[in-house]
Scaffold this motif. Structure first.
Motif, PDB file in Angstrom:
ATOM      1  N   TRP A  92       0.819  -1.207   0.000  1.00  0.00           N
ATOM      2  CA  TRP A  92       0.000   0.000   0.000  1.00  0.00           C
ATOM      3  C   TRP A  92       0.855   1.259   0.000  1.00  0.00           C
ATOM      4  N   VAL A  93       0.466   2.239  -0.817  1.00  0.00           N
ATOM      5  CA  VAL A  93       1.119   3.547  -0.832  1.00  0.00           C
ATOM      6  C   VAL A  93       0.058   4.637  -0.790  1.00  0.00           C
ATOM      7  N   PHE A  94       0.441   5.788  -0.266  1.00  0.00           N
ATOM      8  CA  PHE A  94      -0.474   6.923  -0.227  1.00  0.00           C
ATOM      9  C   PHE A  94      -0.639   7.475  -1.639  1.00  0.00           C
ATOM     10  N   HIS A  95      -1.856   7.843  -2.001  1.00  0.00           N
ATOM     11  CA  HIS A  95      -2.180   8.234  -3.377  1.00  0.00           C
ATOM     12  C   HIS A  95      -1.333   9.373  -3.922  1.00  0.00           C
ATOM     13  N   SER A  96      -0.918  10.303  -3.075  1.00  0.00           N
ATOM     14  CA  SER A  96      -0.169  11.464  -3.577  1.00  0.00           C
ATOM     15  C   SER A  96       1.256  11.108  -4.001  1.00  0.00           C
ATOM     16  N   LEU A  97       1.692   9.885  -3.743  1.00  0.00           N
ATOM     17  CA  LEU A  97       3.024   9.445  -4.167  1.00  0.00           C
ATOM     18  C   LEU A  97       3.001   8.814  -5.550  1.00  0.00           C
ATOM     19  N   LEU A  98       1.828   8.818  -6.181  1.00  0.00           N
ATOM     20  CA  LEU A  98       1.642   8.234  -7.507  1.00  0.00           C
ATOM     21  C   LEU A  98       1.211   9.302  -8.490  1.00  0.00           C
ATOM     22  N   THR A  99       1.511   9.089  -9.755  1.00  0.00           N
ATOM     23  CA  THR A  99       1.095  10.009 -10.807  1.00  0.00           C
ATOM     24  C   THR A  99       0.518   9.216 -11.969  1.00  0.00           C
ATOM     25  N   GLY A 100      -0.375   9.827 -12.712  1.00  0.00           N
ATOM     26  CA  GLY A 100      -0.985   9.179 -13.868  1.00  0.00           C
ATOM     27  C   GLY A 100      -0.065   9.106 -15.079  1.00  0.00           C
ATOM     28  N   ARG A 101       1.127   9.663 -14.977  1.00  0.00           N
ATOM     29  CA  ARG A 101       2.110   9.604 -16.078  1.00  0.00           C
ATOM     30  C   ARG A 101       2.388   8.147 -16.423  1.00  0.00           C
ATOM     31  N   ARG A 102       2.284   7.818 -17.704  1.00  0.00           N
ATOM     32  CA  ARG A 102       2.501   6.440 -18.145  1.00  0.00           C
ATOM     33  C   ARG A 102       3.961   6.217 -18.493  1.00  0.00           C
TER      34      ARG A 102
END
Length: 173
Positions: A92-102
């Motif tokens: 599990w990771v907090f959502h703000s540590l992810l980006t929609g960049r492919r």
């Protein structure tokens, strides 16, 4: 009751509410975020802690240390995302540590060899570069089994089956 019990109960409740983590071949559903689950995203930071459960109280299982790596979101719970890496490890990771960049990793499952980056989306197109395993690429679009990518000053087309970070036959612009 102890933290371990409540942590386990939280994980069990999340699993019951969301279902088990979907396999790559399963159809996506819409998650709490309003986006499809499963889906590929990338890491926003050079340091991303992966936890055993969806809260800061859960222990850190491991830490990613490379921004841009593609991961698959397989479950959502509040502002937490359960992710899977190319090796199949989940946490599990907090959502703000992810980006929609492919992004994509070129054949991370292979120990050697190279993958051709081609001038056009054809297996007989000119080879612009040979990419080693684990090269990180930006994925601009995918269509017809080919993805338009860029990496290390090169842009071209790569066979979609040679990337982790896109689904087989996935199409997007």
């Amino acid at each position: 009751m102890g933290k371990a019990f409540w942590g386990l109960l939280t994980i069990m409740l999340v699993a019951l509410a969301q279902g088990s983590a979907p396999a790559l071949s399963q159809t996506s559903t819409i998650g709490q975020s309003g986006f499809p689950v499963p889906r590929f995203v990338s890491l926003k930071s050079d340091r991303v802690n992966v936890r055993v459960g969806p809260s800061r109280e859960h222990r850190i299982e491991w830490t990613f240390v490379r921004a841009g790596l593609p991961v698959e979101i397989v479950q959502e719970f509040d502002n937490w995302r359960r992710i899977r890496d190319w090796e199949g490890a989940e946490g599990w990771v907090f959502h703000s540590l992810l980006t929609g960049r492919r992004t994509g990793l070129v054949t991370p499952w292979e120990a050697g060899g190279t993958t051709p980056l081609r001038a056009d989306a054809r297996s007989d197109a000119a080879i612009l570069a040979e990419l080693s395993p684990n090269v990180l690429v930006d994925v601009d679009s995918c269509e017809g089994g080919w993805c338009s990518v860029s990496a290390r000053g090169y842009s071209g087309w790569i066979d979609q089956t040679r990337l982790f970070g896109v689904y087989p036959d996935e199409t997007f612009d």
